[in-house]
Design a protein around this motif. Sequence first.
Motif, PDB file in Angstrom:
ATOM      1  N   VAL B  36     -52.636  33.316  -5.116  1.00 11.33           N
ATOM      2  CA  VAL B  36     -52.064  34.193  -4.089  1.00 11.33           C
ATOM      3  C   VAL B  36     -51.858  35.602  -4.622  1.00 11.33           C
ATOM      4  N   SER B  37     -51.521  35.694  -5.932  1.00 14.09           N
ATOM      5  CA  SER B  37     -51.195  37.012  -6.492  1.00 14.09           C
ATOM      6  C   SER B  37     -52.391  37.955  -6.452  1.00 14.09           C
ATOM      7  N   PHE B  38     -53.615  37.348  -6.390  1.00 14.33           N
ATOM      8  CA  PHE B  38     -54.796  38.196  -6.308  1.00 14.33           C
ATOM      9  C   PHE B  38     -55.243  38.421  -4.863  1.00 14.33           C
ATOM     10  N   ALA B  39     -54.535  37.781  -3.904  1.00 14.96           N
ATOM     11  CA  ALA B  39     -54.933  37.877  -2.500  1.00 14.96           C
ATOM     12  C   ALA B  39     -54.285  39.101  -1.846  1.00 14.96           C
ATOM     13  N   GLU B  40     -54.543  39.250  -0.522  1.00 14.43           N
ATOM     14  CA  GLU B  40     -53.953  40.374   0.207  1.00 14.43           C
ATOM     15  C   GLU B  40     -52.924  39.869   1.187  1.00 14.43           C
ATOM     16  N   ARG B  41     -52.076  40.795   1.575  1.00 12.88           N
ATOM     17  CA  ARG B  41     -51.054  40.464   2.548  1.00 12.88           C
ATOM     18  C   ARG B  41     -51.699  40.330   3.939  1.00 12.88           C
ATOM     19  N   GLY B  42     -51.396  39.223   4.648  1.00 14.37           N
ATOM     20  CA  GLY B  42     -51.904  39.048   6.006  1.00 14.37           C
ATOM     21  C   GLY B  42     -51.120  39.909   6.969  1.00 14.37           C
ATOM     22  N   LEU B  43     -51.619  40.059   8.146  1.00 15.17           N
ATOM     23  CA  LEU B  43     -51.005  40.961   9.112  1.00 15.17           C
ATOM     24  C   LEU B  43     -49.601  40.521   9.503  1.00 15.17           C
ATOM     25  N   TYR B  44     -49.425  39.196   9.712  1.00 17.58           N
ATOM     26  CA  TYR B  44     -48.100  38.712  10.134  1.00 17.58           C
ATOM     27  C   TYR B  44     -47.423  37.891   9.039  1.00 17.58           C
ATOM     28  N   GLY B  45     -47.573  38.372   7.806  1.00 14.60           N
ATOM     29  CA  GLY B  45     -46.864  37.717   6.707  1.00 14.60           C
ATOM     30  C   GLY B  45     -47.649  36.586   6.088  1.00 14.60           C
ATOM     31  N   GLY B  46     -48.770  36.273   6.567  1.00 17.47           N
ATOM     32  CA  GLY B  46     -49.588  35.230   5.973  1.00 17.47           C
ATOM     33  C   GLY B  46     -50.331  35.757   4.759  1.00 17.47           C
ATOM     34  N   VAL B  47     -51.238  34.971   4.239  1.00 17.39           N
ATOM     35  CA  VAL B  47     -52.047  35.391   3.101  1.00 17.39           C
ATOM     36  C   VAL B  47     -53.478  35.583   3.555  1.00 17.39           C
ATOM     37  N   HIS B  48     -53.984  36.745   3.263  1.00 16.44           N
ATOM     38  CA  HIS B  48     -55.366  37.044   3.605  1.00 16.44           C
ATOM     39  C   HIS B  48     -56.186  36.833   2.346  1.00 16.44           C
ATOM     40  N   TRP B  49     -57.056  35.839   2.347  1.00 22.39           N
ATOM     41  CA  TRP B  49     -57.718  35.434   1.106  1.00 22.39           C
ATOM     42  C   TRP B  49     -58.857  36.358   0.710  1.00 22.39           C
ATOM     43  N   ARG B  50     -58.532  37.605   0.471  1.00 20.95           N
ATOM     44  CA  ARG B  50     -59.531  38.500  -0.086  1.00 20.95           C
ATOM     45  C   ARG B  50     -58.980  38.973  -1.427  1.00 20.95           C
ATOM     46  N   PHE B  51     -59.760  38.739  -2.471  1.00 13.88           N
ATOM     47  CA  PHE B  51     -59.200  38.928  -3.809  1.00 13.88           C
ATOM     48  C   PHE B  51     -59.391  40.323  -4.359  1.00 13.88           C
ATOM     49  N   GLY B  52     -58.384  40.781  -5.089  1.00 14.15           N
ATOM     50  CA  GLY B  52     -58.460  42.090  -5.722  1.00 14.15           C
ATOM     51  C   GLY B  52     -57.275  42.262  -6.648  1.00 14.15           C
ATOM     52  N   LEU B  53     -57.203  43.406  -7.308  1.00 15.10           N
ATOM     53  CA  LEU B  53     -56.130  43.646  -8.276  1.00 15.10           C
ATOM     54  C   LEU B  53     -55.043  44.554  -7.711  1.00 15.10           C
ATOM     55  N   GLU B  54     -55.100  44.764  -6.391  1.00 20.37           N
ATOM     56  CA  GLU B  54     -54.212  45.717  -5.741  1.00 20.37           C
ATOM     57  C   GLU B  54     -52.730  45.422  -6.028  1.00 20.37           C
ATOM     58  N   ASN B  55     -52.318  44.120  -5.915  1.00 20.92           N
ATOM     59  CA  ASN B  55     -50.908  43.764  -6.134  1.00 20.92           C
ATOM     60  C   ASN B  55     -50.440  44.150  -7.532  1.00 20.92           C
ATOM     61  N   TYR B  56     -51.324  43.891  -8.520  1.00 15.96           N
ATOM     62  CA  TYR B  56     -50.936  44.191  -9.897  1.00 15.96           C
ATOM     63  C   TYR B  56     -50.837  45.685 -10.129  1.00 15.96           C
ATOM     64  N   ARG B  57     -51.765  46.412  -9.465  1.00 14.41           N
ATOM     65  CA  ARG B  57     -51.697  47.860  -9.621  1.00 14.41           C
ATOM     66  C   ARG B  57     -50.347  48.363  -9.088  1.00 14.41           C
ATOM     67  N   ARG B  58     -49.968  47.817  -7.934  1.00 12.67           N
ATOM     68  CA  ARG B  58     -48.682  48.228  -7.364  1.00 12.67           C
ATOM     69  C   ARG B  58     -47.500  47.798  -8.243  1.00 12.67           C
ATOM     70  N   ALA B  59     -47.618  46.573  -8.793  1.00 18.14           N
ATOM     71  CA  ALA B  59     -46.516  46.042  -9.613  1.00 18.14           C
ATOM     72  C   ALA B  59     -46.313  46.875 -10.871  1.00 18.14           C
TER      73      ALA B  59
END
Lengths: 363, 285
Positions: B36-59
């Motif tokens: 999940v940590s590599f996934a994207e935030r879904g529109l209504y709080g779900g998980v959008h399964w597209r992988f990337g490093l965006e969360n870590y960059r933000r963290a």
Amino acid sequence: MATATSAIRVEGVTKRYGVVTALEAVSLEVERGEFLTLLGPSGSGKTTLLRVIAGLERPDEGRVYLGGEDVTDLPPYRRRVHTVFQQYVLFPHLNVYKNVAFGLEQKRLPRREIERRVAAALELVRLSGYERRWPHELSGGEQQRVALARALVLEPEALLLDEPLAALDLQLRKEMQRELKRLQREVGISFLMVTHDQEEALALSDRLAVIAGGRLQQIGTPREVYENPETAFVATFLGSANVFEAEVMARENGDALLALCGRTVRVSLNGRRLEGSRAQVAVRPEKIALRARPLRKTDLVQLEGVIEERLYLGDATHWRVRVGDHSVLVTEPNRPGSRAEAFRDGQRVFLCWARESIVVLSQ
Amino acid sequence: MRASRGSEANRWIWLAPSVLWLVFVLLLPLGFIIAVSFAERGLYGGVHWRFGLENYRRALDPLYFPIYARSFLMAAVTTALCLLIGYPVAYAIALRVNPKWKHALLVLSILPFWTSFLLRTYAWMFLLRAEGFVNTLLLTWGVIERPISWLLYSDFAVVIGQLYGELPFAILPLYVALERVDVRVIEAAMDLGANRWHVFWRVVVPLTRPGIITALVLVFIPSLGAFITPDLLGGAKSAMLGTVIQNQFVQRNPPMGSALSVLLILAVLALLLVAWRAAGVKERQ
């Protein structure tokens, strides 16, 4: 024996644990450079006395002096005596070097001096090259040497040894006995050693003190105490002894005429006082000879008895001979052609010993 | 080793419970969080399964650094206080107290565990708030004229709450270590000229090092990720790692919360490694 020169002086020390009296009015002096052994059965208070001197226990009464200074109220770390404990009790988190350096580091000595003295102490106990070893890597004998070095490196007024050899096996114990004696001669420090091993006490001590029930029984050179025990306890605890009851017939010039197993014997009192009409005397078993036939015209004491038991112990044979009410112990070394080998159970024999072998005991 | 010990299959049957437990309670959730940590935030709080490093960059955005630093500092303060208070307590129970009281005292020291941590935290709020027990008492005695405002909703309150919750985790391992210290070694040190201070620092502390390290780990790690105490007792501005992670999940951003969690786990692992090596040195001795 001037007081000022004694390394340790204990005066009237009493120590109680609740209702149990561990030490009762014990007074003792250890001279400079002397090897003194405290010999006693377990629970006799000998270890307690050592702990009182070390400062690990406070006496209820009495004083302790080290080198003439009253240290009764000083904590252990201010006393110039150090202890070699029974189980060595090395510091498990420190290597050999650090163990030996421990006391010196407390004194904040310069590092150079610490290094020099640790090296000298390790050489003294023949452990040079062991500096980086850990206590758990050492054998019992080596740990013992580290414990000795750790205490001796501080050049104490006296070294206290609490059954230092008890945890070693027989072979190593004999070796360490000689080693201890050598060390003590070399460093010239007073040793006060506690042991329950009479052979050890006899072999090592300049003087030995027999202690029992928290009381000092007798103190003297090994020969004095062995040859001339004061009480029945000392006679039987240090070596073995046949103790006889005798009737006092007469007294004259420090001698006494005793009726002993139906014989009249003149014995020397050796300065001991004899009160009342009964006396206890002791005869060491190795001073008695067994004979098949009585000697005629002899100065020896001779008693007739019957062999009850024979114990062959390799180097010696122990006999039990029934003489009246007594079962007398006789020991003979097993020499080639010993006449005694021929005796059988139930055989009639004669026990002979010299009058001088009779020791009159104090009551 | 012998054939009679049972076949290969037999051995797996015995291992099965622990393996199942590990898989379902540890590995699966952990793997899920990492995914999940590599996934994207879904529109209504779900998980959008597209992988990337965006969360870590933000963290790893400097914006978060003060929060990490604060969490670290608070955990360090809590740990230090736990050791400072726990060591004397454990020392007294292990070496000073009459042996027949030992067990009673140990039970007393873990007694707080008998109620839920949440309830106990509420109890602290009750004690520390403006019209709470402490302030009332101090007002009645005339020590203060006005309620102390920083008792609750402050770093002070967070540390108190953490300290209270973690102290038993310090006392127990320290007690075990101190219990094992041979009294004769202490006597030997005194006999060789060490006064009480030196005996403590040069003998007792080194001998109880494994216990000290265990206590450090057991207190520091939960403190670093704590969220109940900072959430309930902390002030509005006092964001901490635990509360930030919690907020991400509450605010329907599981991927971000997961990424922060993974970073926390990595930090803890690194710390464990250091502690393990520190303890390892001891073992070689």
